[in-house]
Write an enzyme that holds these catalytic residues in place. Structure first.
Site, PDB file in Angstrom:
ATOM      1  N   GLN A   1      52.414  35.579  39.336  1.00  0.00           N
ATOM      2  CA  GLN A   1      51.771  34.831  40.423  1.00  0.00           C
ATOM      3  C   GLN A   1      51.202  33.497  39.972  1.00  0.00           C
ATOM      4  O   GLN A   1      50.845  32.655  40.808  1.00  0.00           O
ATOM      5  CB  GLN A   1      50.660  35.670  41.045  1.00  0.00           C
ATOM      6  CG  GLN A   1      49.451  35.874  40.144  1.00  0.00           C
ATOM      7  CD  GLN A   1      48.462  36.874  40.712  1.00  0.00           C
ATOM      8  OE1 GLN A   1      48.736  38.059  40.779  1.00  0.00           O
ATOM      9  NE2 GLN A   1      47.286  36.384  41.098  1.00  0.00           N
TER      10      GLN A   1
ATOM     11  N   CYS B   1      48.012  37.759  44.596  1.00  0.00           N
ATOM     12  CA  CYS B   1      48.385  39.118  44.202  1.00  0.00           C
ATOM     13  C   CYS B   1      48.744  39.978  45.408  1.00  0.00           C
ATOM     14  O   CYS B   1      49.653  40.808  45.356  1.00  0.00           O
ATOM     15  CB  CYS B   1      47.254  39.761  43.413  1.00  0.00           C
ATOM     16  SG  CYS B   1      45.684  39.835  44.308  1.00  0.00           S
TER      17      CYS B   1
ATOM     18  N   HIS C   1      42.144  43.092  43.568  1.00  0.00           N
ATOM     19  CA  HIS C   1      43.478  42.750  43.094  1.00  0.00           C
ATOM     20  C   HIS C   1      44.512  43.689  43.704  1.00  0.00           C
ATOM     21  O   HIS C   1      44.303  44.904  43.752  1.00  0.00           O
ATOM     22  CB  HIS C   1      43.513  42.858  41.565  1.00  0.00           C
ATOM     23  CG  HIS C   1      44.784  42.389  40.935  1.00  0.00           C
ATOM     24  ND1 HIS C   1      45.350  41.159  41.185  1.00  0.00           N
ATOM     25  CD2 HIS C   1      45.618  42.989  40.024  1.00  0.00           C
ATOM     26  CE1 HIS C   1      46.452  41.019  40.472  1.00  0.00           C
ATOM     27  NE2 HIS C   1      46.646  42.119  39.767  1.00  0.00           N
TER      28      HIS C   1
END
Length: 344
Positions: A148, A154, A290
């Site tokens: 990323q 994410c 995340h």
């Protein structure tokens, strides 16, 4: 410019670096596999210089010593952690010049605060037999590890992994789909590009948009961009389901069907510097920040610990070739708290 005494001290130290130190002690320390011992300033400088070179890093004068001191503190923590004979090891990686706060702000883009509606759990009443192991990678349902970059996207990578897996299960075809399209275009369902988002909102956008483009047709740029219209869709989904919160049995049921998008806490050192083995560490926490992809489960032969296999989106140089193993049965890093999967 550096002050003359500081500049001279660093210049002379760097010129005195020996091949033996770099190749023997330096290499071992970079892998995080030596016992804890006091390092000299020259050794720290050796390791930091080699790390900067291998990661193509340069710094402005005002940030250089902050980065150097952060690297030293991280290296000390890595060696201390590895000396404790845990079920996992940590190592210096491309994030070694970031403290946990800087790391979390840069890399962790799952934003639970964006949710404006209550989670609705949709249970699946199908029955599945749990075997000793499952690996959706070897079954062909998982694309290669992606990166990323320095963008809090994410959530987009977790979502595309879920979509890729769902479509593979239905069609036996693995389509590599476009994270950048979600970054640029899914603001209408609540996502915020590189500033963060949610996998469920990404799924909803794909449903609304009647599909998502191929990555080759909408390449990833690691930055926010203007939504490009008219891209042909290569994968579609019809709905998505949320797994019962905090229920590892329900998570297993979902995983037996297909890869599952999950949220975890990733802003702690044990995750930041994870290298190999089964992460079994309460310090990881459960404050979700995340998005990653759950792709399998098994038992580790070295530690005899049951684990979940998870695909990350920080490139193959992070972790175990881009993957991490989480201990099962402990809600490690909060992995059961916001899991979901699309239906193709």
């Amino acid at each position: 410019m550096l002050g003359s005494s500081i500049r001279d001290r660093f210049s002379s130290s760097f010129l005195l670096l020996t091949v033996q130190l770099a190749e023997v002690r330096g290499s071992l320390l970079l892998l995080g596999v030596v016992a804890v011992s006091a390092l000299s300033e020259l050794e720290y400088q050796t390791l930091f210089t080699r790390w900067m070179q291998s990661n193509d890093k340069t710094y402005q004068h005002e940030e250089f010593f902050h980065k150097y001191n952060t690297f030293k503190a991280n290296l000390d923590w890595i060696n201390l952690s590895n000396a404790q004979n845990k079920s996992y090891t940590v190592a210096v990686n491309k994030f070694a010049d970031l403290n946990t706060e800087e790391f979390g702000n840069m890399m962790c883009g799952y934003k639970p605060a964006l949710r404006t509606t209550a989670r609705v759990t949709a249970e699946d009443d199908s029955e599945f037999t749990v075997g000793d192991s499952l690996n959706w990678i070897t079954k062909g349902a998982v694309t290669p590890v992606k990166d990323q970059g320095q963008c809090g996207s994410c959530w987009a990578f977790s979502a595309t992994g879920g979509i890729e897996g769902a479509v593979f299960v239905k069609t036996a075809k693995l389509n590599n789909v476009a994270e950048q399209q979600l970054v640029d275009c899914s603001g209408s369902t609540g996502n915020q590009g590189c500033n963060g988002g949610l996998m469920d909102y990404a799924f909803q956008w794909v449903i609304n948009n009647k599909g998502i483009a191929a990555e080759s047709d909408y390449p990833y740029t690691a930055r926010d961009g203007t939504c490009k219209r008219g891209k042909a869709s290569v994968s579609t989904i019809t709905s998505f389901k949320d797994v019962a919160e905090g229920d590892e049995a329900a998570l297993m049921t979902a995983l037996l069907q297909q890869p599952v998008s999950i949220a975890i806490e990733a802003d702690q050192a044990c995750f930041q510097f994870y290298h190999k083995g089964v992460l079994d560490d309460a310090s990881c926490g459960t404050n979700l920040d995340h998005g990653v992809l759950l792709v399998g489960f098994d038992t580790d032969s070295a530690s005899s610990k049951d684990y979940w296999l998870v695909k990350n989106s920080w490139g193959k140089s992070w972790g175990d070739n881009g993957y991490i193993k989480f201990v099962r049965g402990k809600n490690q890093c909060g992995l059961t708290l916001a899991a979901s999967y699309p239906i193709a």
